[in-house]
Structure formats: C-alpha cells, structure tokens
Motif scaffolding. Sequence first.
Motif, short mmCIF file in Angstrom:
data_model
loop_
_atom_site.label_atom_id
_atom_site.label_comp_id
_atom_site.label_asym_id
_atom_site.label_seq_id
_atom_site.Cartn_x
_atom_site.Cartn_y
_atom_site.Cartn_z
N GLY A 347 35.09 32.07 59.76
CA GLY A 347 35.62 33.23 60.46
C GLY A 347 36.87 33.81 59.81
O GLY A 347 37.61 34.56 60.44
N VAL A 348 37.10 33.45 58.55
CA VAL A 348 38.29 33.93 57.84
C VAL A 348 37.90 35.14 56.98
O VAL A 348 36.98 35.07 56.18
CB VAL A 348 38.89 32.83 56.94
CG1 VAL A 348 40.02 33.39 56.08
CG2 VAL A 348 39.38 31.67 57.79
N LYS A 349 38.62 36.25 57.17
CA LYS A 349 38.39 37.46 56.39
C LYS A 349 39.59 37.73 55.50
O LYS A 349 40.74 37.60 55.93
CB LYS A 349 38.13 38.65 57.31
CG LYS A 349 36.88 38.51 58.16
CD LYS A 349 36.67 39.73 59.05
CE LYS A 349 35.41 39.58 59.90
NZ LYS A 349 35.20 40.77 60.77
N PHE A 350 39.30 38.10 54.27
CA PHE A 350 40.35 38.40 53.30
C PHE A 350 40.60 39.91 53.22
O PHE A 350 39.65 40.70 53.27
CB PHE A 350 39.95 37.90 51.91
CG PHE A 350 40.09 36.42 51.71
CD1 PHE A 350 41.11 35.89 50.93
CD2 PHE A 350 39.20 35.53 52.31
CE1 PHE A 350 41.23 34.52 50.74
CE2 PHE A 350 39.32 34.17 52.13
CZ PHE A 350 40.34 33.67 51.35
N ILE A 351 41.86 40.27 53.10
CA ILE A 351 42.23 41.66 52.78
C ILE A 351 42.32 41.75 51.26
O ILE A 351 43.04 40.97 50.62
CB ILE A 351 43.58 42.04 53.41
CG1 ILE A 351 43.48 41.98 54.95
CG2 ILE A 351 44.01 43.43 52.95
CD1 ILE A 351 44.82 42.17 55.64
N ILE A 352 41.56 42.68 50.68
CA ILE A 352 41.49 42.81 49.22
C ILE A 352 42.17 44.10 48.79
O ILE A 352 41.79 45.19 49.23
CB ILE A 352 40.02 42.79 48.75
CG1 ILE A 352 39.32 41.52 49.23
CG2 ILE A 352 39.94 42.91 47.24
CD1 ILE A 352 37.84 41.47 48.94
N GLU A 353 43.18 43.97 47.95
CA GLU A 353 43.96 45.13 47.51
C GLU A 353 43.97 45.20 45.98
O GLU A 353 44.63 44.37 45.33
CB GLU A 353 45.40 45.04 48.03
CG GLU A 353 45.51 44.99 49.55
CD GLU A 353 46.93 44.77 50.02
OE1 GLU A 353 47.79 44.40 49.17
OE2 GLU A 353 47.20 44.94 51.22
N PRO A 354 43.27 46.15 45.39
CA PRO A 354 43.34 46.31 43.92
C PRO A 354 44.75 46.67 43.49
O PRO A 354 45.47 47.38 44.20
CB PRO A 354 42.36 47.45 43.65
CG PRO A 354 41.47 47.50 44.85
CD PRO A 354 42.32 47.07 46.01
N ASP A 355 45.15 46.17 42.33
CA ASP A 355 46.45 46.48 41.75
C ASP A 355 46.21 47.18 40.41
O ASP A 355 46.21 46.54 39.35
CB ASP A 355 47.26 45.20 41.56
CG ASP A 355 48.68 45.47 41.09
OD1 ASP A 355 49.16 46.60 41.32
OD2 ASP A 355 49.29 44.57 40.49
N PRO A 356 45.97 48.50 40.43
CA PRO A 356 45.55 49.24 39.23
C PRO A 356 46.45 49.07 38.01
O PRO A 356 45.94 48.95 36.89
CB PRO A 356 45.53 50.71 39.70
CG PRO A 356 45.29 50.62 41.18
CD PRO A 356 46.03 49.38 41.62
N PRO A 357 47.79 49.02 38.15
CA PRO A 357 48.62 48.88 36.94
C PRO A 357 48.33 47.62 36.14
O PRO A 357 48.50 47.60 34.92
CB PRO A 357 50.05 48.86 37.50
CG PRO A 357 49.96 49.57 38.82
CD PRO A 357 48.61 49.20 39.36
N THR A 358 47.88 46.55 36.81
CA THR A 358 47.62 45.29 36.11
C THR A 358 46.13 44.98 36.00
O THR A 358 45.76 43.95 35.42
CB THR A 358 48.31 44.12 36.85
OG1 THR A 358 47.77 44.03 38.18
CG2 THR A 358 49.81 44.33 36.93
N ASN A 359 45.29 45.84 36.58
CA ASN A 359 43.85 45.59 36.62
C ASN A 359 43.51 44.26 37.29
O ASN A 359 42.53 43.60 36.93
CB ASN A 359 43.25 45.62 35.21
CG ASN A 359 43.23 47.02 34.64
OD1 ASN A 359 42.96 47.99 35.35
ND2 ASN A 359 43.54 47.15 33.35
#
Length: 378
Positions: A347-359
């Motif tokens: 039941g664990v959900k991850f928040i995923i955030e791309p970091d474009p400057p570092t790919n």
Amino acid sequence: MVVMGKAAHMRLQGGKHFRQRILLSTLSSVPIVITDIRSDDTTPGLLLHEISLLRLVEKISDNCIIEINETGTKLRYKPGVIMGGKHLMHDCGLSQGIGYFLEPLIVLALFGKKPLSIKLKGITNDSRNPSVDTFQSTTFQMLKRFGVPDEGLMLKIENRGIPPLGGGDVVLRIPIIHSSLSAVNWIDEGMVKRIRGTTFSNFISSEVEHQTRKATRGIFNNFIPDVFIHTDHRSGPAAGRSPGYGISITAETTSGCFISADAIVSRGAKLDNFEEEEDKMPPETFGIHIASILLGEIEQGGVVDSMHQGLLFLLCALCPQDVSKVRVGKLTPYAIDTLRNIRDFLGVKFIIEPDPPTNTVILKCLGCGLKNLSRKLS
C-alpha cells in the motif's frame, strides 16, 4: 481477493514478477494464489529456479504452506514466520545465478527471528543477475544506509562457479534488525573518488586476467588516478566446474554511493537459457567493454546503479512511517514493476519527480512501518 478456507488470499495471474510476489507476500503476511503460470507455453508451469526459491523460503520459515498443482500452473502460498537459522545449505541449481536468490533472501533474513547463516551452491557469476562480488562491494553498503548493522553481515566466496556447470559455493550471513529499518534522505550522488574491482579466471591462463585488468584500468585512468583491480585466479575445486573469466568493478563517490557493473566470459558449452554476449571478445576488448558499462551507469546519475533500483525502492517502502527520498537515473522496467508490486502488497505509493537539469528522477514515499516482530516470538 479470493477466500480459501479462513484466510483471504490475493489472487494473481501469470508467471511474471514471481520472485517479488513471493518476497512481498512473505513480508506483508498476505497469502497468495497465482494461476495460469505460463499455461500457454510449450513448457507450462513454474520454472526450476522458481521452485528452488520456494524451497529456500520454506527452509528459512516456519509454518509456511506451499501447494502446487500437477502441471505447475497454479500455486497457493501462505507465508509463515521467518526464522533465519544457522548452518543451513541450499543448492540454487543452474538455471539462475546465486544473485537471483540473494536479493529476496537478504531482505527476508533481516526480519527473521534469528540471524541467518547459510551456504548457497550454484553459479556465482553470470550475465543475468548481479554477481556475488557486487553484493559484497555494493549491496551491503546500501543496506548499511538503512540501518542494517555491519556486524554479522558477510558474504564469503569459497568456490567460484560460472555457467553452464556452476560449482560455486558462497557463505552468507545476515543479522536481524531489532526493530525496523531507518528512513533515508539520499539524493547527493557526489563525485567518483575511487574505483575498485576484481577480475577472476577459472581453469584458464591468468594472463587473461592481466590483459582484462590492464585494458579496464587504461580507460579509468583517463578520468581518475585511484584505480585498483585485484586478481583472483583459481583452479581445482575453487574454480567450480566451467572454464572462463570475468570482472566486477565498483565506483565509490565522495558522498558514499557505490555504483557497480560486472560481466563474464564462459569458455564452456552454454546452456540454452544462457546468452553470454561477451563470449567471443578478446580480453582487451572485454576490459574496455566493462569499463564502458560502468561509465554509462555513472553517467546516468543516481545514488545507485540500475541493478539496485528495485531493491532501493523496496527498502524505502519497508521503512518506518517517515519520508524517504532518493535519486536514481532512468527507471528500469524492473524498477517500475517493483513500484507497482510495492503498491499492491504494501500500500505504499511513491511520488516521482523528474529532475530535468540532471536527467535523474527523485522518488519520495512514506514507509509502511514494517517491524521485525519475529524476534519477539518465543
């Protein structure tokens, strides 16, 4: 969900994610029923290494129930209590390397009633799983980040074994955690400060090792002076049953990250389900090849290499109900599947955030708060 007897079982279908399903079922104490396991294949049912994994879990557990139908296409699994134990032994077979079994075994053992000491027999280095060298140099370092005690954590290579005939022996010792893992805020990759590695050769000239090492160091010395790769030449029982050679290398960063890569060349007759891409490379080319793989892992960024993304997310999900935050490179298909299985079982959900400057990608989650209750049982 399906009700069988008094216990509610999670109903799953197909043979995909088998290893993770067994691991997460055991950790979450959720019984499962898996149907249609490769039912349309020419050889339907569970594979040899999957059956071996079940027997291994059974070996370290008490009161687990495993029921497989005659065709192997249906499995009913009810987890038991993780016991750990001393002086255990398990033959992992030849259809998968020992690395296939190590990842779930290590995680389960952390939540056991007693520390685990077990000898595993089979293939120590192959092209489909992290090698035992990688678990020594990299995986154990990652476990320490999550509060796993250093004392009692050991993986000793007694005999090496490569495809197709194996013959390897390793001794694994895993301590238990006395309460829970520790949440991490792990986003600083740092800069590579040193590279370490091991080349090995079984039943062939040690000159092959020296050529591989020289070529690998030649690439890395263009970027960093602190490079040391030692050799492990073997013959007799210590070399297993198949000739060949290989290398495992690890880059350590200024922030304490460890990034690994490994590869082998098997000089023996190959099994149908092993495809050694490097088997025709001369040692010099092989050395350049493995160096390029590690440089690619470093370039993609993240605090772990692509082989360790799935395990990293699992450890984060098992932490106390506190936020863990980690940075990785491009998500691998295995890592994405891991995130889905974690959601379904824990039941664990991850928040995923791309970091474009570092790919790179930053992931955050609130742990499920799993505690080691087994150690309190009498």
